[in-house]
Design a protein around this motif. Structure first.
Motif, PDB file in Angstrom:
ATOM      1  N   TYR A 185       0.856  -1.181   0.000  1.00 52.17           N
ATOM      2  CA  TYR A 185       0.000   0.000   0.000  1.00 52.17           C
ATOM      3  C   TYR A 185       0.890   1.228   0.000  1.00 52.17           C
ATOM      4  O   TYR A 185       2.109   1.114   0.155  1.00 52.17           O
ATOM      5  CB  TYR A 185      -0.990  -0.013   1.169  1.00 52.17           C
ATOM      6  N   CYS A 186       0.303   2.378  -0.236  1.00 55.14           N
ATOM      7  CA  CYS A 186       1.109   3.594  -0.320  1.00 55.14           C
ATOM      8  C   CYS A 186       0.401   4.749   0.375  1.00 55.14           C
ATOM      9  O   CYS A 186      -0.772   4.684   0.711  1.00 55.14           O
ATOM     10  CB  CYS A 186       1.427   3.943  -1.769  1.00 55.14           C
ATOM     11  N   SER A 187       1.166   5.810   0.579  1.00 53.64           N
ATOM     12  CA  SER A 187       0.650   7.033   1.179  1.00 53.64           C
ATOM     13  C   SER A 187       1.126   8.206   0.340  1.00 53.64           C
ATOM     14  O   SER A 187       2.338   8.378   0.174  1.00 53.64           O
ATOM     15  CB  SER A 187       1.159   7.179   2.609  1.00 53.64           C
ATOM     16  N   PRO A 188       0.194   8.968  -0.224  1.00 58.72           N
ATOM     17  CA  PRO A 188      -1.250   8.820  -0.127  1.00 58.72           C
ATOM     18  C   PRO A 188      -1.712   7.541  -0.814  1.00 58.72           C
ATOM     19  O   PRO A 188      -1.019   6.988  -1.666  1.00 58.72           O
ATOM     20  CB  PRO A 188      -1.803  10.062  -0.818  1.00 58.72           C
ATOM     21  N   SER A 189      -2.908   7.083  -0.458  1.00 61.25           N
ATOM     22  CA  SER A 189      -3.442   5.844  -1.008  1.00 61.25           C
ATOM     23  C   SER A 189      -3.800   6.007  -2.481  1.00 61.25           C
ATOM     24  O   SER A 189      -4.017   7.122  -2.971  1.00 61.25           O
ATOM     25  CB  SER A 189      -4.693   5.422  -0.232  1.00 61.25           C
ATOM     26  N   ILE A 190      -3.875   4.877  -3.180  1.00 60.52           N
ATOM     27  CA  ILE A 190      -4.298   4.900  -4.585  1.00 60.52           C
ATOM     28  C   ILE A 190      -5.691   5.510  -4.682  1.00 60.52           C
ATOM     29  O   ILE A 190      -5.967   6.324  -5.573  1.00 60.52           O
ATOM     30  CB  ILE A 190      -4.269   3.479  -5.194  1.00 60.52           C
ATOM     31  N   GLU A 191      -6.575   5.161  -3.761  1.00 55.92           N
ATOM     32  CA  GLU A 191      -7.938   5.729  -3.762  1.00 55.92           C
ATOM     33  C   GLU A 191      -7.897   7.248  -3.638  1.00 55.92           C
ATOM     34  O   GLU A 191      -8.620   7.947  -4.340  1.00 55.92           O
ATOM     35  CB  GLU A 191      -8.786   5.110  -2.648  1.00 55.92           C
TER      36      GLU A 191
END
Length: 107
Positions: free
Chosen positions: A43-49
């Motif tokens: 996952y990443c920050s910011p999120s893909i969403e």
């Protein structure tokens, strides 16, 4: 390829993402420029969403971008990073004891 030192879960590595395309797209079509990250446990920050709601210009100016793999570690790009159009599934690999970032070879 770029090799990075290993990081334990919760720690943050520092690296350099390969340059993203400098092509600009209208903000209403930015979903094609949202980074791809579909690997299990990543996952990443910011999120893909969250990035799906950003304009094309905003995707070129992400502050302190991070990619995590649950139970393995993370890597951070401090400052402003252009993540527009990146396929993080192909670029970032986080394993026990190793963080790898694959980028364009120098020209």
């Amino acid at each position: 390829t770029h090799a990075h030192t290993a990081h334990t879960p919760g720690s943050i590595g520092r690296g350099i993402l390969p340059p993203a395309s400098r092509t600009t797209t209208p903000s209403h079509t930015n979903n094609t420029r949202v980074p791809i990250l579909t690997k299990a446990e990543y996952y990443c920050s910011p999120s893909i969403e969250a990035m799906k709601g950003m304009s094309a210009e905003q995707l070129t100016q992400i502050s302190d971008f991070k990619v995590y793999r649950h139970g393995h570690g993370s890597i951070e790009w401090p400052g402003v990073t252009n993540v527009s159009g990146l396929n993080l599934d192909q670029i970032v690999e986080i394993e026990n004891g190793t963080v790898r970032v694959y980028g364009d070879e120098p020209h």
